[in-house]
Motif scaffolding. Structure first.
Motif, PDB file in Angstrom:
ATOM      1  N   CYS A  50      27.088 -19.268  58.470  1.00 26.52           N
ATOM      2  CA  CYS A  50      28.227 -19.728  57.680  1.00 26.52           C
ATOM      3  C   CYS A  50      28.733 -18.581  56.821  1.00 26.52           C
ATOM      4  N   ILE A  51      29.967 -18.726  56.390  1.00 27.03           N
ATOM      5  CA  ILE A  51      30.577 -17.744  55.499  1.00 27.03           C
ATOM      6  C   ILE A  51      31.485 -18.480  54.525  1.00 27.03           C
ATOM      7  N   SER A  52      31.410 -18.091  53.272  1.00 25.62           N
ATOM      8  CA  SER A  52      32.338 -18.612  52.273  1.00 25.62           C
ATOM      9  C   SER A  52      33.481 -17.623  52.147  1.00 25.62           C
ATOM     10  N   ASN A  53      34.668 -18.023  52.542  1.00 28.51           N
ATOM     11  CA  ASN A  53      35.808 -17.104  52.467  1.00 28.51           C
ATOM     12  C   ASN A  53      36.173 -16.759  51.023  1.00 28.51           C
ATOM     13  N   SER A  54      35.767 -17.568  50.078  1.00 30.67           N
ATOM     14  CA  SER A  54      36.108 -17.308  48.674  1.00 30.67           C
ATOM     15  C   SER A  54      35.401 -16.073  48.138  1.00 30.67           C
ATOM     16  N   ASP A  55      34.167 -15.832  48.591  1.00 33.36           N
ATOM     17  CA  ASP A  55      33.442 -14.674  48.075  1.00 33.36           C
ATOM     18  C   ASP A  55      32.719 -13.867  49.139  1.00 33.36           C
ATOM     19  N   GLY A  56      32.840 -14.275  50.385  1.00 31.99           N
ATOM     20  CA  GLY A  56      32.264 -13.501  51.487  1.00 31.99           C
ATOM     21  C   GLY A  56      30.788 -13.678  51.719  1.00 31.99           C
ATOM     22  N   THR A  57      30.139 -14.580  50.971  1.00 32.56           N
ATOM     23  CA  THR A  57      28.700 -14.759  51.188  1.00 32.56           C
ATOM     24  C   THR A  57      28.455 -15.379  52.550  1.00 32.56           C
ATOM     25  N   THR A  58      27.349 -14.987  53.138  1.00 31.22           N
ATOM     26  CA  THR A  58      26.976 -15.452  54.463  1.00 31.22           C
ATOM     27  C   THR A  58      25.536 -15.935  54.480  1.00 31.22           C
ATOM     28  N   TYR A  59      25.208 -16.658  55.525  1.00 31.06           N
ATOM     29  CA  TYR A  59      23.831 -17.126  55.676  1.00 31.06           C
ATOM     30  C   TYR A  59      23.519 -17.236  57.163  1.00 31.06           C
TER      31      TYR A  59
END
Length: 126
Positions: A50-59
């Motif tokens: 997954c990726i959060s487009n708001s801050d670029g964090t991934t898992y």
């Protein structure tokens, strides 16, 4: 209306690579998290990145860590899943999903996402 369209699946030999694309429309792309899931016949759906487009964090879960890479191109409203060193056990239908409120910080499930694409088949031969 949220729309997600996956592409890039196909047949590849073990050890090979594929890049999946998820083209999004109908929402503010930068505000959403995008997840990639897979489901093989007779098996439960599994979140693979997954990726959060708001801050670029991934898992990534351990099953794909070091082999799969998720990335986001906000100019194209597209999320990619680069899959390297593919194994026969990676064979599945791969789906992308989007959600406005989910933050990609760790393990995730399908219930974290509200909108889904139609899926693309990935087959890895031994």
């Amino acid at each position: 209306e949220v729309q997600l369209v996956e592409s890039g699946g196909g047949l590849v030999q073990a050890g090979g690579s594929l890049r999946l694309s998820c083209v999004a429309s109908g929402f503010t792309f930068g505000d959403y998290a995008i997840g990639w899931f897979r489901q093989a016949p007779g098996k439960e759906r599994e979140g693979v990145s997954c990726i959060s487009n708001s801050d670029g964090t991934t898992y990534y879960p351990d099953s794909v860590k070091g082999r799969f890479t998720i990335s986001s191109d906000k100019a194209k409203n597209t999320v990619y899943l680069q899959m390297n060193s593919l194994k026969p056990e990676d064979t599945a239908v791969y789906y992308c999903a989007a959600d406005r409120y989910f933050l990609c910080r760790g393990r995730f499930t399908g219930s974290d996402f509200g909108s889904w694409g139609q899926g693309t088949q990935v087959t890895v031969s031994s």
